[in-house]
Scaffold this motif. Sequence first.
Motif, PDB file in Angstrom:
ATOM      1  N   GLY A  72       0.798  -1.224   0.000  1.00 28.73           N
ATOM      2  CA  GLY A  72       0.000   0.000   0.000  1.00 28.73           C
ATOM      3  C   GLY A  72       0.827   1.269   0.000  1.00 28.73           C
ATOM      4  O   GLY A  72       0.295   2.371   0.091  1.00 28.73           O
ATOM      5  N   GLN A  73       2.153   1.134  -0.120  1.00 27.05           N
ATOM      6  CA  GLN A  73       3.036   2.297   0.019  1.00 27.05           C
ATOM      7  C   GLN A  73       2.908   3.318  -1.109  1.00 27.05           C
ATOM      8  O   GLN A  73       3.411   4.432  -0.995  1.00 27.05           O
ATOM      9  N   LEU A  74       2.217   2.962  -2.195  1.00 30.60           N
ATOM     10  CA  LEU A  74       1.982   3.930  -3.265  1.00 30.60           C
ATOM     11  C   LEU A  74       0.801   4.842  -2.957  1.00 30.60           C
ATOM     12  O   LEU A  74       0.695   5.942  -3.515  1.00 30.60           O
ATOM     13  N   GLY A  75      -0.125   4.380  -2.119  1.00 32.21           N
ATOM     14  CA  GLY A  75      -1.287   5.207  -1.767  1.00 32.21           C
ATOM     15  C   GLY A  75      -2.277   5.375  -2.896  1.00 32.21           C
ATOM     16  O   GLY A  75      -3.086   6.310  -2.897  1.00 32.21           O
ATOM     17  N   LEU A  76      -2.243   4.468  -3.871  1.00 34.90           N
ATOM     18  CA  LEU A  76      -3.088   4.600  -5.059  1.00 34.90           C
ATOM     19  C   LEU A  76      -4.283   3.645  -5.040  1.00 34.90           C
ATOM     20  O   LEU A  76      -4.983   3.500  -6.034  1.00 34.90           O
TER      21      LEU A  76
END
Length: 362
Positions: free
Chosen positions: A166-170
């Motif tokens: 989830g580190q992209l936040g997309l």
Amino acid sequence: MFTLWSWGANSHGQLGLDVINEQIQEPTRLSTDCIDSIKQIACGGGHTLLLDNDGRLYSCGWNTKKQLALEHEVYKFQRVWSLSGVKFTNVACGWDFSCGVTDDNFLFVWGSNSHGQLGLPKEHFSEATKPIRLQVNACTVSMGLRHTAIINSKGEVWITGCGKHGQLGLGKDVQFSDRFQKVPVLKSITHVSCGQNHTVAWSSDEKALYVWGDNKHGQLLLNPEKYKKIYKPEKIDIDVRKKVKKLVSGWTNVLLWLEDGQILTWGRNNYGQLGTENPFEGNIIHVQLPDKRQVRDVVLGSEHTICLADDNTLWAWGWNEHSNTGTKSGELVLCPTLIPVDIQIKVEKIFSGGAHNFMLSS
């Protein structure tokens, strides 16, 4: 005249001392005959970038993915002549990849593109990529283990790379990107920081923290039992009304430094990363230096912290397996501990990343 010192892990010659060994236990002077000045130093997993006041780039250390922007691995700082016509304002390192922001707000990227972390299409660019200028607007940049985030001149965050946590936040459906994409919701962002598998950002207008990605160790300030991963930016009100000087991440911990001198930390504390012996329980830790010393600067490695106090003393805490902290203590330094430094040295700047550190003195 300035003097540059380094210590910590040196298995790839990343300390610039022209030797390779497991570690350097205490601040050791470098030969900097070829460098006129120093503006910034960025540290990756086993490589280092140095930027001088004229925007010229130097590098040393690990180079298996061409993260030095040089043809060969070198163990003392060498000018990156392939980028000699470019003036950089700031640079950043990921694990085995690198980037630099130019004075006209373009972004150069190089090194490993294994997970699209350079913002380049994987089908056309190998894992070892030479410097390429992207047509993206960038003012500042942060790199994690396998992802990269930039803030543009509008205060927006754009991101690329691995998103499995989830580190992209997309969103949950976007677990990989090899192009920079705009992170929704965010505005007036002044600070962004990539951890191992998480990202945090600060909005100066809202005086609010935004978090997304892996939360296994509470690094997003949410209950890790209930929220293991966050796939879109979550706004967290941490009741901070002061101006933020720095927002920085280690692998699994976060530090916020405020204009009034406060240091707030949270996340994993298995190595003493939070500057306390107490186990982390989801709350923010207020770190204080001994005898009411004030903070002049603070920097983070992957799992340790270096802090410069107003009385010219250096303090450290966290993981110390490779003498990362320079304190001559054991493998764990659980609270702010003095780094032995000649008191006649005037410390000007400190830099850290991975398991190695640099200090600039006059």
